[in-house]
Design an enzyme around this catalytic site. Sequence first.
Site, PDB file in Angstrom:
ATOM      1  N   ASP A  42       0.862  -1.178   0.000  1.00  0.00           N
ATOM      2  CA  ASP A  42       0.000   0.000   0.000  1.00  0.00           C
ATOM      3  C   ASP A  42       0.902   1.232   0.000  1.00  0.00           C
ATOM      4  O   ASP A  42       1.926   1.262   0.684  1.00  0.00           O
ATOM      5  CB  ASP A  42      -0.885  -0.037   1.259  1.00  0.00           C
ATOM      6  CG  ASP A  42      -1.905   1.088   1.292  1.00  0.00           C
ATOM      7  OD1 ASP A  42      -1.827   1.989   0.444  1.00  0.00           O
ATOM      8  OD2 ASP A  42      -2.764   1.054   2.184  1.00  0.00           O
ATOM      9  N   ASP A  90      -7.909  -6.743   1.112  1.00  0.00           N
ATOM     10  CA  ASP A  90      -7.043  -6.802   2.286  1.00  0.00           C
ATOM     11  C   ASP A  90      -7.798  -6.169   3.433  1.00  0.00           C
ATOM     12  O   ASP A  90      -8.630  -5.291   3.228  1.00  0.00           O
ATOM     13  CB  ASP A  90      -5.722  -6.050   2.061  1.00  0.00           C
ATOM     14  CG  ASP A  90      -5.915  -4.544   2.224  1.00  0.00           C
ATOM     15  OD1 ASP A  90      -5.610  -4.027   3.327  1.00  0.00           O
ATOM     16  OD2 ASP A  90      -6.391  -3.877   1.286  1.00  0.00           O
TER      17      ASP A  90
END
Length: 389
Positions: free
Chosen positions: A107, A281
């Site tokens: 990320d 996620d």
Amino acid sequence: MTSQPNLTSAGNGVAQPAFAFATSAIDGRARTGLITTAHGQIRTPAFMPVGTAATVKAMYPAQVKQLGADVVLGNTYHLMLRPGAERVARLGGLHQFMNWPHPILTDSGGFQLMSLSKLRKITEKGVTFQSHIDGARYELTPERSIEIQGLLGADIQMQLDECVRMPCAREEADRAMQLSLRWAERSKAAFGALPGQGLFGIVQGADVPELRVESARKLIDIGFHGYAVGGLAVGEPQDVMLAMLDVVTPILPADRPRYLMGVGTPDDLVESVRRGVDMFDCVMPTRAGRHGLAYTRHGKVNLKNARHAEDTRPLDEASPCEASSAWSRAYLHHLVKSGEILGMMLLTWNNLAYYQELMAGMRAAIAAGRLDDFIAETKDGWARGEAAA
């Protein structure tokens, strides 16, 4: 349909697979397939356990893989602060550093920076912020975010974006979305992928359908290996999240993976897969496990509750996961109430096992053309289990 991946040279004489995505079955808007990366293939729909600081909390890497996870998530913001991307690169990259020789997605850090609203300043150039660890000042630009992810060696890298909290004014959502688009262009220009690596753009626009559509279409014009839907799972009701998916996923290219960031509950997962999402996620299964909450095919079980104190049943006697079937609820209740580390480990293990079982079930159901039936059966199991608890 799935085909053999193309091979490209990594510059060391070793052939590496090119980054690719191929579907093998479609059921309504849902699909199952494979993402090919330099470190292996990812079966979709996929749930990525969150390894924010190069570890999935309370789990051994081999355990995570044995449960069925093909990919884990690391975080640019946390890893740039500690131990530092350059250090990880000197130590052989993130795969070697954390002993996870399988795909990794990183990320970009945009979501974490949203939570630092009192410690950061956003400009056209990027974000300046104070570390939550020691107060040191840093600057994160789209170019630096991509540089960090490259130093880590991530197989899937994310553009830097600005994520806004909801509810927010349309003007604020529009401003952040337009800035994220400009950062997307800069992120792509900075991306110098090794073979088998991919870069994803992130659709923003809060809960405004027109902004989501504009963001998606302009990201497609820029061109990415995959597309994420960001800025959801930030406190809005589930129906708002699903409404945004109904708007966005039909626009996104069918030949690229679709990733819903930061989601979610088991119900969020099945409803989002139904709408064509391929990747997820969320910290929920690991965080819940550390706080006494178990996810099972019978629904949620709160091991803090006194009614479990003398319950000799396991969480799920039919589960192939030892954490789910080999210890009584009474023992797990005791561990939770005592604050024992083993309780956190066992419940995290159980939760990740259930999430991976759920994803495997959906992949099989899509391949068999019976996803709606599978979802109905799954939800019925949750409802009957929680009613009987």
